[in-house]
Scaffold this motif. Structure first.
Motif, PDB file in Angstrom:
ATOM      1  N   TYR A  81      56.003  46.809  58.753  1.00  0.00           N
ATOM      2  CA  TYR A  81      56.233  45.544  57.380  1.00  0.00           C
ATOM      3  C   TYR A  81      56.238  45.520  56.276  1.00  0.00           C
ATOM      4  O   TYR A  81      55.318  46.907  55.671  1.00  0.00           O
ATOM      5  N   GLY A  82      57.465  44.763  55.676  1.00  0.00           N
ATOM      6  CA  GLY A  82      57.210  45.854  53.701  1.00  0.00           C
ATOM      7  C   GLY A  82      57.747  44.672  53.477  1.00  0.00           C
ATOM      8  O   GLY A  82      58.111  43.294  53.177  1.00  0.00           O
ATOM      9  N   THR A  83      57.888  44.975  52.072  1.00  0.00           N
ATOM     10  CA  THR A  83      58.374  43.578  51.046  1.00  0.00           C
ATOM     11  C   THR A  83      58.139  42.172  50.983  1.00  0.00           C
ATOM     12  O   THR A  83      58.452  40.797  51.249  1.00  0.00           O
ATOM     13  N   PRO A  84      55.900  42.179  50.915  1.00  0.00           N
ATOM     14  CA  PRO A  84      56.039  40.913  51.184  1.00  0.00           C
ATOM     15  C   PRO A  84      56.010  40.404  49.465  1.00  0.00           C
ATOM     16  O   PRO A  84      56.122  40.070  48.431  1.00  0.00           O
ATOM     17  N   VAL A  85      56.506  38.661  50.158  1.00  0.00           N
ATOM     18  CA  VAL A  85      56.292  37.802  48.433  1.00  0.00           C
ATOM     19  C   VAL A  85      55.721  36.083  49.211  1.00  0.00           C
ATOM     20  O   VAL A  85      55.532  35.779  50.428  1.00  0.00           O
ATOM     21  N   TRP A  86      54.757  35.945  48.597  1.00  0.00           N
ATOM     22  CA  TRP A  86      54.023  34.730  48.511  1.00  0.00           C
ATOM     23  C   TRP A  86      55.157  33.371  48.261  1.00  0.00           C
ATOM     24  O   TRP A  86      55.377  33.205  47.630  1.00  0.00           O
ATOM     25  N   SER A  87      54.552  32.631  49.062  1.00  0.00           N
ATOM     26  CA  SER A  87      55.449  31.147  49.069  1.00  0.00           C
ATOM     27  C   SER A  87      55.214  30.598  47.632  1.00  0.00           C
ATOM     28  O   SER A  87      54.372  30.461  47.940  1.00  0.00           O
ATOM     29  N   PRO A  88      56.528  30.309  47.244  1.00  0.00           N
ATOM     30  CA  PRO A  88      55.822  29.212  46.123  1.00  0.00           C
ATOM     31  C   PRO A  88      55.281  27.877  46.338  1.00  0.00           C
ATOM     32  O   PRO A  88      53.891  27.475  45.975  1.00  0.00           O
ATOM     33  N   ARG A  89      55.246  27.679  47.611  1.00  0.00           N
ATOM     34  CA  ARG A  89      53.794  26.569  47.923  1.00  0.00           C
ATOM     35  C   ARG A  89      52.126  27.063  48.105  1.00  0.00           C
ATOM     36  O   ARG A  89      51.585  26.447  48.771  1.00  0.00           O
ATOM     37  N   GLY A  90      52.398  28.280  48.964  1.00  0.00           N
ATOM     38  CA  GLY A  90      51.038  29.403  48.621  1.00  0.00           C
ATOM     39  C   GLY A  90      50.772  29.277  50.616  1.00  0.00           C
ATOM     40  O   GLY A  90      49.849  29.667  50.536  1.00  0.00           O
ATOM     41  N   LEU A 109      52.702  30.397  52.863  1.00  0.00           N
ATOM     42  CA  LEU A 109      53.491  31.499  53.710  1.00  0.00           C
ATOM     43  C   LEU A 109      53.782  32.590  53.158  1.00  0.00           C
ATOM     44  O   LEU A 109      53.539  32.612  51.663  1.00  0.00           O
ATOM     45  N   ILE A 110      53.816  33.839  53.481  1.00  0.00           N
ATOM     46  CA  ILE A 110      54.181  35.084  53.392  1.00  0.00           C
ATOM     47  C   ILE A 110      55.523  35.384  53.988  1.00  0.00           C
ATOM     48  O   ILE A 110      55.116  35.605  54.689  1.00  0.00           O
ATOM     49  N   ALA A 111      56.442  35.452  53.174  1.00  0.00           N
ATOM     50  CA  ALA A 111      57.555  35.972  53.595  1.00  0.00           C
ATOM     51  C   ALA A 111      58.176  37.649  53.817  1.00  0.00           C
ATOM     52  O   ALA A 111      57.060  38.315  52.947  1.00  0.00           O
ATOM     53  N   VAL A 114      58.375  34.914  58.775  1.00  0.00           N
ATOM     54  CA  VAL A 114      57.393  34.198  57.580  1.00  0.00           C
ATOM     55  C   VAL A 114      55.835  34.860  58.770  1.00  0.00           C
ATOM     56  O   VAL A 114      55.954  34.299  59.552  1.00  0.00           O
ATOM     57  N   MET A 115      54.462  34.776  57.791  1.00  0.00           N
ATOM     58  CA  MET A 115      53.821  34.311  58.453  1.00  0.00           C
ATOM     59  C   MET A 115      52.813  33.760  57.382  1.00  0.00           C
ATOM     60  O   MET A 115      52.703  34.023  56.482  1.00  0.00           O
TER      61      MET A 115
END
Lengths: 167, 443
Positions: free
Chosen positions: B345-354, B356-358, B371-372
């Motif tokens: 797993y790499g390059t996680p990005v937090w959703s602006p809604r808080g 989910l993490i893509a 997403v998780m």
């Protein structure tokens, strides 16, 4: 059978490495451009061409690894001897990864590979301030296919010489 | 360098409630799309050409109507009923709507509008109608600006329509900064590009003389962090988009810096710094340049991303032996592993809604965008291909844009988007190749 395959790969590797040398001089950016340094003749043991083609300017790595293979170690030891004999050169060790990985991780992985070469050069007595490292991650492949035969050539650390005063 | 942002003043005026053209009972309940319910059947809508209210505004009226329709259809949540099927035409913005004519063609939503142009001044007004309820949805709005910003005005109308029908924030009036790519794989030219979210208005921020990687918008969208090899070594730069003036953020000799991202308040930047072959995370105060080390170990720590409240950072590390995702406090310290499935797993990005993490997932020779939840649960893979990576969130947290690269010696990179449910996968319409998109906030 295994030995035969390995030997064939080695020959292919050398051929590819020789063909790819031109890319070290064509760049307009990065430390690979080597402005002012000319390759010279392979027959001249103090030439860059000799370093690249006889000593060997690159080592290859296994998937996701940054540990030098036995063969890679021998190449770096030869590089160290050459650098000790030719103190007018500095070098940048460029670390690279194959395309199977995320961009950021491959940058970090390439840095590990370049560092592995640098550490051995320095351990052999090459002055630390003559050797810099840089990682290109997966940005600069030399072989283009999306198969292990190409990936194996792209997982590399290349010692790029520059003539001139110590950095 | 040409001016990057269309410089226009935008006014927003609420129009009075319209009088409904007839009285009808809602037959299908209120006009509404619940995005979380997994919409399969897109909602049919009609956007008759906005009424040109001044001489010479015919073309711009049509163009604005088309962009609105494309924005809405492009979400996959709406389906346009084309003009050829319309029974009524709208010739006067103020006239009562003939709901029966729109019901007959099953247009559940109707968007009417008027456009007037005076010199370079542009005014756009619109109303959204719930056809089957026979009433207006929300109130009419009027936007004022300049003619060169007509696409933005259209996006703003579409955002308002989307928002009213879905109850979610829109994302059409936004931009994407990315790496434009041309040339073969072994001589690829990379330069920073910026464009509207739909690929329009592309402009370049750098030339291709040095490799550039992974630009990231600041929270205001006015600045961009990116990595450039312009000195021969990868270093993080901060660029002001309007002036394209840039400064190096981290220029310590013998170190590489990359993978930068702003904190939500824009006051600090988190990035990877490599020293002696080891890559760790650092946080830098933008104003003072002061650097704090967040991780300290022999593993690779990279691709950090803040939670929208700024208290936590998600990042990737191979400390367990392979790339996995971890969450730690924004000040560093103990990190908790959140990824638990097979693969890397790499390059996680937090959703602006808080919520989910893509991330990018690599498993069995394939790449996925997934997403998780922020604790690592409910992992969902949205895409699969030879190489998908580098997700970025739309401002409303409902759509993800990413890089897809094709296999082989002729492989090329392009930008794709997909919604969080895994539907509506499509290539972003643009000339040439691209990678490493970063989606701006709503403007």
């Amino acid at each position: 059978m295994r030995h035969v395959t390995k030997a064939a790969l080695l020959v292919a590797g050398l051929t590819l490495a020789a063909c790819a040398n031109s890319d070290l001089y064509s760049g307009t950016d990065g430390p690979g451009s080597q402005s002012g340094a000319t390759a010279g003749s392979v027959d001249d043991p103090t030439s860059i061409a000799h370093f690249q083609q006889v000593v060997g300017d690159r080592v290859l790595f296994a998937v996701d690894q940054s540990t030098l293979s036995d063969e890679g170690r021998l190449t770096v030891l030869a590089q160290a001897n050459w650098l000790l004999d030719n103190p007018e050169y500095t070098a940048v060790v460029e670390g690279h990864a194959d395309e199977q990985g995320t961009r950021e991780y491959n940058l970090a992985l390439g840095a590990r590979r370049a560092s592995a070469v640098r550490q051995l050069l320095v351990a052999q007595g090459v002055s630390a301030n003559r050797i810099r490292t840089v990682s290109y991650g997966k940005e600069r492949p030399i072989e283009l296919c999306s198969a292990e035969s190409c990936y194996a050539q792209n997982r590399r650390a290349v010692t790029v010489l520059a003539a001139g005063a110590t950095g | 360098m040409t001016r990057v942002f269309a410089n226009f003043l935008m006014g927003l005026i609420l129009l009075g409630a319209a009088t409904a053209g007839g009285v009808a009972q809602a037959q299908n309940g209120p006009l509404r799309i619940e995005i979380t319910e997994g919409v399969i059947e897109p909602l049919p809508f009609a956007v008759p050409d906005f009424v040109a209210e001044t001489p010479g505004s015919n073309q711009i009226s049509k163009d604005i109507s088309r962009v609105i329709a494309e924005d809405l259809s492009g979400t996959g949540l709406f389906r346009e009923i084309p003009a050829q099927a319309h029974i009524s035409t709208i010739t006067n913005f103020a006239s009562p709507v003939q709901f029966a004519d729109w019901k007959a063609i099953n247009a559940q939503a109707l968007i009417t509008g008027g456009v007037s142009v005076s010199g370079n001044q542009l005014e756009v007004k619109f109303r959204v109608w719930d056809v089957f309820a026979g009433q207006e949805l929300g109130n009419g709005l009027r936007f004022k600006g300049t003619t060169d910003g007509w696409r933005r005005m259209a996006h703003k109308v579409a955002d308002a329509v989307y928002s009213r029908i879905t109850g979610e924030g829109g994302y059409f009036d936004s931009r994407v900064v990315f790496v434009s790519e041309t040339g073969p794989k072994n001589d690829r030219k990379k330069r920073l590009g910026i464009m509207d979210y739909d690929g329009a208005n592309l402009q370049y921020l750098t030339d291709s003389s040095a490799i550039v990687l992974a630009p990231r918008f600041s929270p205001t969208g006015k600045e961009v962090l990116y990595t450039s090899y312009e000195t021969g070594f990868p270093q993080v730069y901060l660029m002001d988009v309007a002036s394209v003036r840039r400064k190096v953020m981290s220029d310590e000799v013998g170190t590489m810096s990359f993978a930068p991202r702003f904190s939500p308040d824009g006051k600090s930047v988190v990035m990877s710094v490599t020293e002696g072959g080891n890559t760790d995370l650092y946080r830098m105060d933008v104003a003072s340049g002061q650097r704090t080390r967040l991780t300290n170990g022999p593993a690779i720590e990279t691709a950090p991303s803040f939670s929208p409240d700024g208290t936590r950072i998600v990042f990737e590390s191979d400390r367990s032996g392979s790339q996995q995702l971890y969450v730690m406090a924004a000040s560093g310290g103990e990190a908790t592993r959140i990824s638990s499935g097979q693969g890397r797993y790499g390059t996680p990005v937090w959703s602006p809604r808080g919520d989910l993490i893509a991330f990018t997932k690599q498993n069995k020779g394939r790449f996925h965008i997934g997403v998780m939840r922020t604790d690592g649960s409910e992992e969902r893979l949205l895409t699969a291909s030879f190489l998908d990576e580098g997700p970025t969130w739309a401002p409303n947290g409902r759509v993800i844009m990413f890089t897809r690269e094709t296999r082989g010696a002729d492989g090329v990179s392009a930008l794709y988007s997909v919604d969080v449910s895994g539907r509506n996968l499509k290539r972003v319409r643009m000339n040439g190749g691209g990678s490493d998109p970063s989606w701006s906030p709503l403007q």
